[in-house]
Design a protein around this motif. Sequence first.
Motif, PDB file in Angstrom:
ATOM      1  N   GLU A  68     -31.612 -44.691 -48.914  1.00  0.00           N
ATOM      2  CA  GLU A  68     -32.496 -45.606 -49.650  1.00  0.00           C
ATOM      3  C   GLU A  68     -33.743 -45.896 -48.836  1.00  0.00           C
ATOM      4  N   SER A  69     -33.571 -46.089 -47.527  1.00  0.00           N
ATOM      5  CA  SER A  69     -34.711 -46.351 -46.660  1.00  0.00           C
ATOM      6  C   SER A  69     -35.668 -45.169 -46.647  1.00  0.00           C
ATOM      7  N   LYS A  70     -35.081 -43.953 -46.618  1.00  0.00           N
ATOM      8  CA  LYS A  70     -35.923 -42.761 -46.646  1.00  0.00           C
ATOM      9  C   LYS A  70     -36.725 -42.701 -47.931  1.00  0.00           C
ATOM     10  N   ASN A  71     -36.070 -43.053 -49.052  1.00  0.00           N
ATOM     11  CA  ASN A  71     -36.776 -43.040 -50.327  1.00  0.00           C
ATOM     12  C   ASN A  71     -37.913 -44.052 -50.342  1.00  0.00           C
ATOM     13  N   GLU A  72     -37.663 -45.233 -49.741  1.00  0.00           N
ATOM     14  CA  GLU A  72     -38.706 -46.253 -49.689  1.00  0.00           C
ATOM     15  C   GLU A  72     -39.884 -45.783 -48.849  1.00  0.00           C
ATOM     16  N   VAL A  73     -39.589 -45.125 -47.739  1.00  0.00           N
ATOM     17  CA  VAL A  73     -40.652 -44.603 -46.888  1.00  0.00           C
ATOM     18  C   VAL A  73     -41.458 -43.543 -47.628  1.00  0.00           C
ATOM     19  N   GLN A  74     -40.736 -42.644 -48.315  1.00  0.00           N
ATOM     20  CA  GLN A  74     -41.424 -41.597 -49.062  1.00  0.00           C
ATOM     21  C   GLN A  74     -42.290 -42.183 -50.162  1.00  0.00           C
ATOM     22  N   GLU A  75     -41.752 -43.238 -50.834  1.00  0.00           N
ATOM     23  CA  GLU A  75     -42.514 -43.885 -51.901  1.00  0.00           C
ATOM     24  C   GLU A  75     -43.756 -44.562 -51.323  1.00  0.00           C
ATOM     25  N   ALA A  76     -43.595 -45.200 -50.155  1.00  0.00           N
ATOM     26  CA  ALA A  76     -44.728 -45.854 -49.511  1.00  0.00           C
ATOM     27  C   ALA A  76     -45.785 -44.846 -49.119  1.00  0.00           C
ATOM     28  N   GLU A  77     -45.332 -43.669 -48.632  1.00  0.00           N
ATOM     29  CA  GLU A  77     -46.277 -42.622 -48.263  1.00  0.00           C
ATOM     30  C   GLU A  77     -47.018 -42.113 -49.490  1.00  0.00           C
ATOM     31  N   THR A  78     -46.301 -42.036 -50.623  1.00  0.00           N
ATOM     32  CA  THR A  78     -46.931 -41.576 -51.852  1.00  0.00           C
ATOM     33  C   THR A  78     -48.013 -42.555 -52.294  1.00  0.00           C
ATOM     34  N   LYS A  79     -47.743 -43.864 -52.089  1.00  0.00           N
ATOM     35  CA  LYS A  79     -48.681 -44.897 -52.521  1.00  0.00           C
ATOM     36  C   LYS A  79     -49.722 -45.227 -51.462  1.00  0.00           C
ATOM     37  N   SER A  80     -49.653 -44.550 -50.322  1.00  0.00           N
ATOM     38  CA  SER A  80     -50.531 -44.910 -49.216  1.00  0.00           C
ATOM     39  C   SER A  80     -51.996 -44.744 -49.578  1.00  0.00           C
ATOM     40  N   GLY A  81     -52.302 -43.892 -50.547  1.00  0.00           N
ATOM     41  CA  GLY A  81     -53.683 -43.698 -50.948  1.00  0.00           C
ATOM     42  C   GLY A  81     -54.153 -44.682 -51.991  1.00  0.00           C
ATOM     43  N   THR A  82     -53.288 -45.579 -52.422  1.00  0.00           N
ATOM     44  CA  THR A  82     -53.642 -46.554 -53.444  1.00  0.00           C
ATOM     45  C   THR A  82     -54.571 -47.610 -52.877  1.00  0.00           C
ATOM     46  N   LYS A  83     -55.664 -47.864 -53.585  1.00  0.00           N
ATOM     47  CA  LYS A  83     -56.607 -48.893 -53.156  1.00  0.00           C
ATOM     48  C   LYS A  83     -56.225 -50.224 -53.787  1.00  0.00           C
ATOM     49  N   LYS A  84     -56.616 -51.297 -53.128  1.00  0.00           N
ATOM     50  CA  LYS A  84     -56.178 -52.629 -53.539  1.00  0.00           C
ATOM     51  C   LYS A  84     -57.370 -53.471 -54.003  1.00  0.00           C
ATOM     52  N   ILE A  85     -57.223 -54.038 -55.201  1.00  0.00           N
ATOM     53  CA  ILE A  85     -58.206 -54.972 -55.741  1.00  0.00           C
ATOM     54  C   ILE A  85     -57.578 -56.357 -55.709  1.00  0.00           C
ATOM     55  N   ILE A 116     -54.129 -57.709 -67.063  1.00  0.00           N
ATOM     56  CA  ILE A 116     -54.694 -56.866 -68.121  1.00  0.00           C
ATOM     57  C   ILE A 116     -55.619 -55.814 -67.506  1.00  0.00           C
ATOM     58  N   ILE A 117     -56.340 -56.205 -66.446  1.00  0.00           N
ATOM     59  CA  ILE A 117     -57.173 -55.250 -65.718  1.00  0.00           C
ATOM     60  C   ILE A 117     -56.311 -54.126 -65.145  1.00  0.00           C
ATOM     61  N   GLN A 118     -55.140 -54.489 -64.602  1.00  0.00           N
ATOM     62  CA  GLN A 118     -54.225 -53.469 -64.075  1.00  0.00           C
ATOM     63  C   GLN A 118     -53.818 -52.495 -65.170  1.00  0.00           C
ATOM     64  N   GLU A 119     -53.546 -52.993 -66.369  1.00  0.00           N
ATOM     65  CA  GLU A 119     -53.182 -52.125 -67.489  1.00  0.00           C
ATOM     66  C   GLU A 119     -54.310 -51.161 -67.824  1.00  0.00           C
ATOM     67  N   LYS A 120     -55.532 -51.651 -67.800  1.00  0.00           N
ATOM     68  CA  LYS A 120     -56.683 -50.788 -68.072  1.00  0.00           C
ATOM     69  C   LYS A 120     -56.784 -49.680 -67.026  1.00  0.00           C
ATOM     70  N   ILE A 121     -56.608 -50.053 -65.770  1.00  0.00           N
ATOM     71  CA  ILE A 121     -56.692 -49.075 -64.681  1.00  0.00           C
ATOM     72  C   ILE A 121     -55.583 -48.040 -64.799  1.00  0.00           C
ATOM     73  N   ASP A 122     -54.365 -48.506 -65.086  1.00  0.00           N
ATOM     74  CA  ASP A 122     -53.231 -47.589 -65.212  1.00  0.00           C
ATOM     75  C   ASP A 122     -53.433 -46.614 -66.369  1.00  0.00           C
ATOM     76  N   SER A 123     -54.001 -47.094 -67.455  1.00  0.00           N
ATOM     77  CA  SER A 123     -54.214 -46.231 -68.620  1.00  0.00           C
ATOM     78  C   SER A 123     -55.209 -45.114 -68.311  1.00  0.00           C
ATOM     79  N   LEU A 124     -56.079 -45.350 -67.334  1.00  0.00           N
ATOM     80  CA  LEU A 124     -57.061 -44.344 -66.934  1.00  0.00           C
ATOM     81  C   LEU A 124     -56.538 -43.447 -65.810  1.00  0.00           C
ATOM     82  N   GLY A 125     -55.396 -43.842 -65.245  1.00  0.00           N
ATOM     83  CA  GLY A 125     -54.823 -43.050 -64.168  1.00  0.00           C
ATOM     84  C   GLY A 125     -55.551 -43.207 -62.852  1.00  0.00           C
ATOM     85  N   TRP A 126     -56.289 -44.299 -62.688  1.00  0.00           N
ATOM     86  CA  TRP A 126     -57.005 -44.538 -61.441  1.00  0.00           C
ATOM     87  C   TRP A 126     -56.059 -45.154 -60.417  1.00  0.00           C
TER      88      TRP A 126
END
Length: 231
Positions: free
Chosen positions: A33-50, A73-83
């Motif tokens: 489970e820890s490995k999966n969390e690390v892998q998931e964190a690495e996948t999201k490492s490029g995500t920018k934060k607003i 609602i802003i998050q929903e808009k961003i997700d719909s665009l795949g940003w």
Amino acid sequence: MSGNFLKLCYFLGFLMLFSCKESTKEDTGVSDESKNEVQEAETKSGTKKILFFGDSLTAGYGLEDSDEAFPGIIQEKIDSLGWNYEVVNSGVSGETTAGGIGRINWILKQDIDVFILELGANDGLRGVQLSETRENLQGIVDAVRDKNPNIPIVLAGMQLPPNMGQEYTTGFRKLFAEIAEKNELHFIPFLLRDVGGVAELNQADGIHPTAEGHHIVANTVWEFLEPVIKP
């Protein structure tokens, strides 16, 4: 007597062996489970934060779910665009600009790529001196810029009802524009455009938007935020 004792020893030994095997399985499971969390964190490492830094308007006061507030609602808009952006709602009901100054350094311990500043409404409703509100907003901007000089900052302007007095309400409205111009911020002239003062879009207190009102606020914010984050 000795036979019963030996049986008891065998039984306890069996239990210990069984427990060790179960413990090994559990340890392995946690490790995976820890490995999966690390892998998931690495996948999201490029995500920018607003980060939305505000008061009850940002927090979604009175709504059934905080995700109904305009940052969600802003998050929903961003997700719909795949940003690749994550919205963080850092709204605190009742927050003043002085309160914002008090917690901004703690907030800035995290990495932030876009900063939305939505504070001041409670100052106005309490009749806080305009010079104090101006100083506090400037202090927040300075703290964010000290952490990251190149971070885009979006300032949400606010207006007050006329019963606060014409001189005060005019000065209050202008100070947001002046701070935005001085610091070269992205500026939303009035956060509650098309919502403020419209009874059916506000809750019973006449101040906080309904879920429908928040959708309109989100569209207003998106109008100014989209050019900032658009790939």
